[in-house]
Design an enzyme around this catalytic site. Structure first.
Site, short mmCIF file in Angstrom:
data_model
loop_
_atom_site.label_atom_id
_atom_site.label_comp_id
_atom_site.label_asym_id
_atom_site.label_seq_id
_atom_site.Cartn_x
_atom_site.Cartn_y
_atom_site.Cartn_z
N LYS A 170 70.03 26.58 123.18
CA LYS A 170 71.14 26.65 124.14
C LYS A 170 71.85 27.98 123.97
CE LYS A 170 74.65 26.25 121.02
NZ LYS A 170 75.66 27.31 120.76
N ASP B 68 77.51 19.78 118.11
CA ASP B 68 76.65 20.21 119.21
C ASP B 68 75.58 19.19 119.56
OD1 ASP B 68 77.96 22.60 119.48
OD2 ASP B 68 76.43 23.82 118.51
N ALA C 169 70.33 29.52 111.82
CA ALA C 169 71.76 29.88 111.82
C ALA C 169 72.04 31.00 112.81
CB ALA C 169 72.21 30.28 110.41
N GLY D 151 69.11 23.50 115.07
CA GLY D 151 69.17 22.30 114.23
C GLY D 151 69.73 21.11 114.98
#
Length: 283
Positions: A8, A134, A97, A103
């Site tokens: 995203k 998220d 990250a 994740g």
């Protein structure tokens, strides 16, 4: 079962404040962000098994409770009582990250796959919120305005978006990005209609990322990534989420692919991809 776990980007991210003490989720940041799933991402293979196991290909990641995929599967199997387990293989293609929600998307895709394999009337949204702010977004079908700490989602109809993703190889933890925001720099809600109108007209987008200034002050290589995107004749460059991936928009998929190819030849050691917005797909 093979499941696609989309990346995203945040088409703007505003941090309105912090949830006060005494309220649910006290201490969490209150968000107002427009999130868009993309046609690049990770993939998972999920097979019924007598116990739960996880393998990761493409990255050095833990394969136990420290991994969101494992935790998501564990939580679902516990909620769907009577289900033994699953063998899960995570094919990691997104940088770690990186502000692309990898994740979280992997965890949501795990929940969706297990729901299809073991239907049991489990409240996926509740499990998703326990896994991370998220994660609920990735249960949905497309772009959404995300509010609260991530639990309030409103679908938003947007035109097709084509962009280039540029990750300079730096990892930024979300905890650091929010800590660097400080307490005196909260921002107003996004003007979602103005963003949508600009997308329809092909104009620069009137958005911001409240986390960007603090991250760029400590990671000049991310500022350099934004400058490279601008130099490639792309517009509306922004850091996605808590970073470190940046993106900028192109008028078409073909122009995004051409710009990505030029940037990749100039920065061969960086992760650079053309991408487009798509609804969630799984199969």
């Amino acid at each position: 079962m093979s499941v696609f776990a989309p990346a995203k980007v945040n088409l703007g991210l505003s941090v309105l404040g912090v949830v006060p003490a005494g309220q649910p989720h006290a201490g969490y940041h209150r968000l107002h962000t427009l999130m868009l799933p993309l046609d690049v991402g990770d993939e998972l293979s999920v097979t019924p098994a007598s116990s739960l196991s996880l393998r990761v290909q493409g990255a050095e990641l833990p394969t136990d409770e420290r991994n969101l995929v494992y935790r998501a599967a564990q939580m679902y199997l516990e909620a769907a009582r009577g289900q033994a387990g699953a063998e899960i293989v995570l094919h990691k293609r997104l940088p770690l990250a990186s502000g692309l929600g990898g994740g979280s998307s992997d965890a949501a895709s795990t929940l969706l796959a297990l729901e299809r394999l073991f239907p049991a009337g489990v409240d996926l949204a509740a499990l998703a919120l326990r896994l991370g702010a998220d994660v609920p977004f990735f249960l949905g079908p497309g772009a959404a305005l995300v509010e609260g700490i991530g639990e309030r989602l409103t679908p938003v109809r947007l035109p097709s978006v084509h962009l280039v993703l540029f990750n300079p190889g730096t990892t930024v933890s979300a905890a650091d990005a929010y800590r660097w925001l400080g307490t005196g720099t909260f921002t107003a809600p996004l003007d979602v209609e103005a963003i949508r109108t600009a997308l329809l007209a092909g104009r620069p987008l009137p958005y911001r990322n409240a986390l960007q200034q603090g991250v760029l002050a400590r990671h000049p290589e991310i500022a350099a990534a934004l400058a490279a995107l601008a130099a490639a004749d792309l517009h509306s460059g922004l850091m996605s989420g808590s970073g470190s991936t940046c993106f900028a928009l192109a008028p078409s998929r073909e122009q995004a692919e051409a710009a990505a190819a030029r940037l990749q030849s100039e920065y061969p050691d960086h992760w650079i991809r053309a991408a487009s917005s798509v609804p969630r797909q799984s199969g």
